[in-house]
Design a protein around this motif. Sequence first.
Motif, PDB file in Angstrom:
ATOM      1  N   PHE A 176       0.838  -1.202   0.000  1.00  0.00           N
ATOM      2  CA  PHE A 176       0.000   0.000   0.000  1.00  0.00           C
ATOM      3  C   PHE A 176       0.870   1.248   0.000  1.00  0.00           C
ATOM      4  O   PHE A 176       0.644   2.192  -0.780  1.00  0.00           O
ATOM      5  N   ALA A 208       2.598   1.790  -3.401  1.00  0.00           N
ATOM      6  CA  ALA A 208       1.680   2.267  -4.436  1.00  0.00           C
ATOM      7  C   ALA A 208       1.344   3.743  -4.226  1.00  0.00           C
ATOM      8  O   ALA A 208       1.346   4.539  -5.180  1.00  0.00           O
ATOM      9  N   MET A 209       1.056   4.120  -2.987  1.00  0.00           N
ATOM     10  CA  MET A 209       0.717   5.516  -2.718  1.00  0.00           C
ATOM     11  C   MET A 209       1.911   6.436  -2.971  1.00  0.00           C
ATOM     12  O   MET A 209       1.754   7.544  -3.493  1.00  0.00           O
ATOM     13  N   ILE A 264       2.206   7.038  -6.666  1.00  0.00           N
ATOM     14  CA  ILE A 264       1.197   7.988  -7.145  1.00  0.00           C
ATOM     15  C   ILE A 264       1.560   9.405  -6.718  1.00  0.00           C
ATOM     16  O   ILE A 264       1.496  10.351  -7.521  1.00  0.00           O
ATOM     17  N   HIS A 309      -9.382  -2.373  -3.200  1.00  0.00           N
ATOM     18  CA  HIS A 309      -8.545  -1.183  -3.048  1.00  0.00           C
ATOM     19  C   HIS A 309      -7.219  -1.331  -3.813  1.00  0.00           C
ATOM     20  O   HIS A 309      -6.759  -0.389  -4.467  1.00  0.00           O
ATOM     21  N   TYR A 310      -6.614  -2.507  -3.722  1.00  0.00           N
ATOM     22  CA  TYR A 310      -5.322  -2.678  -4.377  1.00  0.00           C
ATOM     23  C   TYR A 310      -5.459  -2.651  -5.892  1.00  0.00           C
ATOM     24  O   TYR A 310      -4.564  -2.152  -6.594  1.00  0.00           O
ATOM     25  N   LEU A 324      -5.473   0.947  -6.727  1.00  0.00           N
ATOM     26  CA  LEU A 324      -4.127   1.510  -6.627  1.00  0.00           C
ATOM     27  C   LEU A 324      -3.307   1.184  -7.872  1.00  0.00           C
ATOM     28  O   LEU A 324      -2.596   2.047  -8.410  1.00  0.00           O
ATOM     29  N   LYS A 325      -3.394  -0.046  -8.351  1.00  0.00           N
ATOM     30  CA  LYS A 325      -2.640  -0.420  -9.547  1.00  0.00           C
ATOM     31  C   LYS A 325      -3.113   0.354 -10.764  1.00  0.00           C
ATOM     32  O   LYS A 325      -2.302   0.795 -11.593  1.00  0.00           O
ATOM     33  N   TYR A 358      -4.419   3.366 -10.770  1.00  0.00           N
ATOM     34  CA  TYR A 358      -3.997   4.760 -10.686  1.00  0.00           C
ATOM     35  C   TYR A 358      -2.487   4.923 -10.734  1.00  0.00           C
ATOM     36  O   TYR A 358      -2.001   5.998 -11.096  1.00  0.00           O
ATOM     37  N   LEU A 381     -12.197   4.158  -3.235  1.00  0.00           N
ATOM     38  CA  LEU A 381     -10.854   4.687  -3.447  1.00  0.00           C
ATOM     39  C   LEU A 381     -10.696   5.283  -4.841  1.00  0.00           C
ATOM     40  O   LEU A 381      -9.995   6.289  -5.019  1.00  0.00           O
ATOM     41  N   LEU A 407      -8.545   8.953  -5.599  1.00  0.00           N
ATOM     42  CA  LEU A 407      -7.163   8.984  -6.067  1.00  0.00           C
ATOM     43  C   LEU A 407      -6.945   9.932  -7.231  1.00  0.00           C
ATOM     44  O   LEU A 407      -5.835  10.451  -7.416  1.00  0.00           O
TER      45      LEU A 407
END
Length: 370
Positions: free
Chosen positions: A6, A9-10, A13, A47-48, A51-52, A54, A168, A172
């Motif tokens: 997590f 990934a954040m 971004i 959520h993951y 994240l991928k 974005y 999410l 994002l």
Amino acid sequence: MNLDDFAAAMANICSHSLVAPGRPLVWTIIANPKAGGFTIGSRWKRHYAALKTYMEKAAVNPLREDAGPSRAALDADPGRGSLGRLGLVPTTGPGTAGKIVKALLDDAVSAHGGKQSPFNLILTAGGDGTSLEALTALYAAPAALRANFGVLRLPMGTGNDGADGRELESVLGRLIYPSNIEYARAVRLTTATPRKGPFLAFNILSVGLDAFVTHMTNKMKGKLPGDSYKLWVDIASLLYDRIYRVGPMDVSAYDEAGRQVESFDERVLLLAVGATGHRSYGSNKRILPDDRNVCVVEQMSLFRKVALKGLFTTGEHIHKPESKLFNAHRVEFRGENPILAQMDGETVLLKPEDFPAAIELTELAIPVLK
């Protein structure tokens, strides 16, 4: 769930973010690893995936050489340093989020006034408690310091009523597309007892039945399976009147100019005041479903409570005669009996000596990324 995944990934971004162009950007992710968005497998998987997606979208933006994790995140890392280098601080209990924001404010004081003062991006990744702590600490800072901050509340909790979006994916995009800072109000509860309060909320502040539900949910958290808030809504319909006497409450409401907009003396089952309208609590219970920011529900029979409690999920309760909705900047109230208040999931017992009490909107104070 892997907190390192997590954080990575954040950080990826944020390093391609378009927030605060032309200024150095430092980010801090305050994450509660026990929040439902991390611990519930189906939610974490969703959520993951977001994240991928974005991370791929963010890669279109240039890598920012002026962006990186905050010093507070680096200093707070209790382990091998990998999370700190990614700008993430895991909470370890009550008070962690507030301490991290205070450390960020201390760092900002030393940098304030320079030509290249950094812009501090705070991302909360937890439930309402995490964001409440972080925003309370930020609210206490001088306005000149707050101008160097921006907040984005990620929906990583179970309910996510105080987040900046319920999913999410809807949040994002504010990091990788052009965005602005808009200032939001808090809701403040003051009492007649000098050392009791003030108390802040950033979503909804309320007294009565729903505060009792929140109080019992907090007490039983971790001891009951599933959605304990929903369970306590059902139980509260049966028990509330036996534990808290619902007596007359004298209520007066005023607009921002101080003009009275409502006045009544009735037996009030609950009184809820939102920072704005269109707000929910208790995992998307739509207590304020339209533009009005105050909802009052009068006392009713047990049979009527059981019949109507499901309407708060859809917002249809506003069409029932027991409900009164209006807009107000300040709501003053007093009663003769103890009553619970809740502030974004935290509760306090108000006693007769604490009256008169008031719930009011603050000035525009919290810089939120929009």
